[in-house]
Motif scaffolding. Structure first.
Motif, PDB file in Angstrom:
ATOM      1  N   ASN A  42       0.851  -1.183   0.000  1.00 43.16           N
ATOM      2  CA  ASN A  42       0.000   0.000   0.000  1.00 43.16           C
ATOM      3  C   ASN A  42       0.897   1.248   0.000  1.00 43.16           C
ATOM      4  O   ASN A  42       0.723   2.148   0.806  1.00 43.16           O
ATOM      5  CB  ASN A  42      -0.936  -0.031   1.219  1.00 43.16           C
ATOM      6  N   HIS A 175       1.436   4.506   7.774  1.00 48.16           N
ATOM      7  CA  HIS A 175       0.558   3.350   7.841  1.00 48.16           C
ATOM      8  C   HIS A 175       0.651   2.475   6.607  1.00 48.16           C
ATOM      9  O   HIS A 175      -0.369   2.095   6.052  1.00 48.16           O
ATOM     10  CB  HIS A 175      -0.912   3.781   8.043  1.00 48.16           C
ATOM     11  N   LEU A 177       0.944  -0.700   4.224  1.00 47.97           N
ATOM     12  CA  LEU A 177       0.337  -2.006   4.390  1.00 47.97           C
ATOM     13  C   LEU A 177       0.925  -2.948   3.343  1.00 47.97           C
ATOM     14  O   LEU A 177       1.037  -2.588   2.189  1.00 47.97           O
ATOM     15  CB  LEU A 177      -1.169  -1.859   4.202  1.00 47.97           C
TER      16      LEU A 177
HETATM   17  C1  LIG Z   1      -3.875   1.917   2.394  1.00 43.35           C
HETATM   18  O1  LIG Z   1      -3.631   2.686   3.581  1.00 43.35           O
HETATM   19  C2  LIG Z   1      -4.574   3.730   3.811  1.00 43.35           C
HETATM   20  C3  LIG Z   1      -4.163   4.442   5.078  1.00 43.35           C
HETATM   21  O2  LIG Z   1      -2.850   4.938   4.962  1.00 43.35           O
HETATM   22  C4  LIG Z   1      -5.971   3.145   3.931  1.00 43.35           C
HETATM   23  O3  LIG Z   1      -6.905   4.191   4.065  1.00 43.35           O
HETATM   24  C5  LIG Z   1      -6.306   2.303   2.699  1.00 43.35           C
HETATM   25  O4  LIG Z   1      -7.535   1.660   2.894  1.00 43.35           O
HETATM   26  C6  LIG Z   1      -5.229   1.272   2.472  1.00 43.35           C
HETATM   27  N1  LIG Z   1      -5.516   0.522   1.238  1.00 43.35           N
HETATM   28  C7  LIG Z   1      -5.676  -0.802   1.227  1.00 43.35           C
HETATM   29  C8  LIG Z   1      -5.868  -1.413  -0.115  1.00 43.35           C
HETATM   30  O5  LIG Z   1      -5.647  -1.476   2.229  1.00 43.35           O
END
Ligand SMILES: *[C@@H]1O[C@H](CO)[C@@H](O)[C@H](O)[C@H]1NC(C)=O
Ligand SMILES: *[C@@H]1O[C@H](CO)[C@@H](O)[C@H](O)[C@H]1NC(C)=O
Ligand SMILES: *[C@@H]1O[C@H](CO)[C@@H](O)[C@H](O)[C@H]1NC(C)=O
Length: 217
Positions: A42, A175, A177
């Protein structure tokens, strides 16, 4: 009296079963398995790539492959002289952990038990919190979350124990991911061919930049 008692017992057992169904215990990995995956980040600058896990706790070995295009933080930045930092990289967990760029035949010892680089125990999810069901790749998967010092791991698997997805969630610095989505058609339970875990003899050097816990990613 006996009948009432039996009924109360039966209800008790039923409610226990119900409670168990709502919060299943964290699963234990099979002692040996292999599975392929697709990994996504992410973080827009990091492309997705493929890989595979080979795991055999009976012989305390594992190999995590991050294939062409990888930006794995154990593979990268170890100081090896490479033509392509993103080419096939095998993380071999023997007693120590080795970073092996298989196509370039470049390899070094990245870390060991002192840095926490050991083969994950099958029961690594002990104490994890059940986080409910989610549909992943069209399958109903159950999830558990385990909190670490800086990161949280999530593990999803089907009712019959087939791996669905693994998540790494970092709180520091932001954050990002990282997810690994397993390809169930490649999932095999049982001993892995021993040679998969062989450490090439040119792996005997220590990495110019050994891996350190809580370092930069
Ligand atoms: C990626 O991270 C953001 C927060 O930084 C979040 O809002 C978003 O849902 C995430 N995307 C996925 C695909 O998990
Ligand atoms: C590989 O990464 C290192 C460290 O970031 C860098 O110095 C080197 O130039 C990179 N090699 C190539 C071929 O991109
Ligand atoms: C899963 O693995 C099989 C066998 O290697 C492959 O043919 C298929 O394309 C893979 N599926 C995905 C979604 O990567």
């Amino acid at each position: 009296m006996t009948k009432v008692y039996a009924l109360v017992c039966l209800l008790g057992v039923m409610s226990l079963t119900q409670t168990f169904k709502v919060t299943p215990h964290p699963p234990t990995w099979p002692s040996a398995f292999s599975v392929g995956f697709h990994e996504d980040w992410n973080i827009s600058v990091i492309p997705s790539s493929d890989g595979a896990w080979y795991y055999d706790y009976n012989i305390r070995r594992a190999r995590f492959d991050h294939l062409q295009g990888q930006s794995n933080y154990f593979c990268q930045g170890r100081g090896l002289t490479l033509k392509d930092n993103h080419s096939d990289c095998h993380l071999i967990f023997a007693t120590d952990m080795y970073v092996h760029y298989a196509r370039e035949k470049q390899c070094c010892r990245a870390c060991g038990p002192a840095e926490g680089c050991t083969v994950l125990k099958p029961a690594w999810l002990t104490g994890a919190k059940y986080i409910g069901k989610q549909t992943i790749s069209g399958m109903v998967c159950h999830g558990w979350e385990k909190q670490g010092a800086q990161a949280a791991d999530r593990w999803y698997q089907t009712e019959d124990g087939t791996p669905c997805q693994y998540w790494e969630m970092y709180r520091i610095p932001t954050h990002p991911l990282h997810t690994m989505t397993f390809n169930i058609s490649t999932y095999k339970v049982g001993p892995v061919q021993r040679s998969v875990f062989d450490v090439p003899d040119y792996c005997s050097i220590t990495c110019p930049n050994p891996w350190k816990p809580h370092g930069e990613y």
